[in-house]
Design a protein around this motif. Sequence first.
Motif, PDB file in Angstrom:
ATOM      1  N   ALA A  47     -52.337   9.098  53.155  1.00 57.01           N
ATOM      2  CA  ALA A  47     -51.452   8.340  54.047  1.00 57.01           C
ATOM      3  C   ALA A  47     -52.092   8.158  55.423  1.00 57.01           C
ATOM      4  CB  ALA A  47     -50.104   9.048  54.176  1.00 57.01           C
ATOM      5  N   ALA A  48     -52.725   9.202  55.943  1.00 58.09           N
ATOM      6  CA  ALA A  48     -53.376   9.116  57.253  1.00 58.09           C
ATOM      7  C   ALA A  48     -54.508   8.097  57.238  1.00 58.09           C
ATOM      8  CB  ALA A  48     -53.921  10.492  57.662  1.00 58.09           C
ATOM      9  N   ALA A  49     -55.348   8.159  56.221  1.00 64.80           N
ATOM     10  CA  ALA A  49     -56.503   7.255  56.141  1.00 64.80           C
ATOM     11  C   ALA A  49     -56.079   5.801  55.984  1.00 64.80           C
ATOM     12  CB  ALA A  49     -57.405   7.667  54.980  1.00 64.80           C
ATOM     13  N   LYS A  50     -54.962   5.571  55.326  1.00 65.04           N
ATOM     14  CA  LYS A  50     -54.474   4.204  55.143  1.00 65.04           C
ATOM     15  C   LYS A  50     -53.748   3.673  56.375  1.00 65.04           C
ATOM     16  CE  LYS A  50     -54.173   4.347  50.127  1.00 65.04           C
ATOM     17  NZ  LYS A  50     -53.285   4.578  48.966  1.00 65.04           N
ATOM     18  N   ALA A  51     -53.228   4.571  57.211  1.00 61.80           N
ATOM     19  CA  ALA A  51     -52.427   4.164  58.363  1.00 61.80           C
ATOM     20  C   ALA A  51     -53.240   3.946  59.636  1.00 61.80           C
ATOM     21  CB  ALA A  51     -51.356   5.210  58.638  1.00 61.80           C
ATOM     22  N   ALA A  52     -54.401   4.559  59.725  1.00 58.32           N
ATOM     23  CA  ALA A  52     -55.146   4.515  60.988  1.00 58.32           C
ATOM     24  C   ALA A  52     -56.648   4.595  60.740  1.00 58.32           C
ATOM     25  CB  ALA A  52     -54.707   5.683  61.880  1.00 58.32           C
ATOM     26  N   ARG A  53     -57.403   4.246  61.751  1.00 55.61           N
ATOM     27  CA  ARG A  53     -58.863   4.318  61.665  1.00 55.61           C
ATOM     28  C   ARG A  53     -59.305   5.730  62.050  1.00 55.61           C
ATOM     29  NH1 ARG A  53     -62.026  -0.811  62.717  1.00 55.61           N
ATOM     30  NH2 ARG A  53     -63.463   0.795  63.415  1.00 55.61           N
ATOM     31  N   VAL A  54     -59.080   6.654  61.150  1.00 56.51           N
ATOM     32  CA  VAL A  54     -59.460   8.047  61.364  1.00 56.51           C
ATOM     33  C   VAL A  54     -60.562   8.424  60.390  1.00 56.51           C
ATOM     34  CG1 VAL A  54     -57.226   8.786  62.275  1.00 56.51           C
ATOM     35  CG2 VAL A  54     -57.650   8.918  59.818  1.00 56.51           C
ATOM     36  N   THR A  55     -61.299   9.440  60.750  1.00 54.07           N
ATOM     37  CA  THR A  55     -62.275  10.026  59.842  1.00 54.07           C
ATOM     38  C   THR A  55     -61.682  11.314  59.310  1.00 54.07           C
ATOM     39  OG1 THR A  55     -64.144   9.126  61.090  1.00 54.07           O
ATOM     40  CG2 THR A  55     -64.600  11.009  59.643  1.00 54.07           C
ATOM     41  N   LEU A  56     -61.396  11.327  58.021  1.00 54.34           N
ATOM     42  CA  LEU A  56     -60.973  12.574  57.382  1.00 54.34           C
ATOM     43  C   LEU A  56     -62.231  13.413  57.214  1.00 54.34           C
ATOM     44  CD1 LEU A  56     -58.734  11.222  54.481  1.00 54.34           C
ATOM     45  CD2 LEU A  56     -57.969  12.163  56.663  1.00 54.34           C
ATOM     46  N   PHE A  57     -62.240  14.616  57.741  1.00 55.59           N
ATOM     47  CA  PHE A  57     -63.446  15.420  57.563  1.00 55.59           C
ATOM     48  C   PHE A  57     -63.195  16.715  56.814  1.00 55.59           C
ATOM     49  CE2 PHE A  57     -61.990  16.550  61.812  1.00 55.59           C
ATOM     50  CZ  PHE A  57     -62.163  17.915  61.881  1.00 55.59           C
ATOM     51  N   ARG A  58     -61.949  17.043  56.532  1.00 55.92           N
ATOM     52  CA  ARG A  58     -61.685  18.213  55.709  1.00 55.92           C
ATOM     53  C   ARG A  58     -60.297  18.107  55.103  1.00 55.92           C
ATOM     54  NH1 ARG A  58     -63.061  23.863  55.510  1.00 55.92           N
ATOM     55  NH2 ARG A  58     -65.178  23.155  55.729  1.00 55.92           N
TER      56      ARG A  58
END
Length: 186
Positions: free
Chosen positions: A118-129
């Motif tokens: 959900a986070a990755a689809k909602a914003a331009r964030v880098t999931l790192f863990r």
Amino acid sequence: MAAARAIGAIELSSVGVGYRIEDEMLKAASVELLIARTICSGKYLIVIGGTVSAVEAAVEAGLKAAGEAIIDHLIVANVHESVFPALGQSVVLEANHSGALGVVETFSGTAALAAADAAAKAARVTLFRIHVAMALGGKGLCLMTGSVADVRAGVQAAAAEARQRGLLVSEVVIPRPSRELFAEYL
């Protein structure tokens, strides 16, 4: 055209039942086993990937056979591509990294996977863990970075997903984190 990439997970209260459900899922459809292991508090987590139809068939077979042992489950039909490297803990941040830090903590590893997507689809964030249940007392943890605005949006979306499941523990945004907080990932 390539088939859509999906992810499915089942979290179980029994290790023995977990092995049986893993076998049922793998026999039910042609899926890739991403994670299958015991996790804290004596639970068992199975995470699979593949086409949407294969993942749906495998998870359905697992749920049907699991009975009372089910703690949580999910199917994400079009999982964000950044979930896989973060789940595999293969994301390395650049040495000069200076983004905000977002943390979403859940009561289950499965909920952390759903929150990360959900986070990755909602914003331009880098999931790192994406840390699922090991050494966390059965909890899940999703870490992300990016601009303050994007991390806030990502954390908000991730927390909403976990809250909807009734499994949110905490949501934190640190706008200017100390470099030491990222040291392990640089």
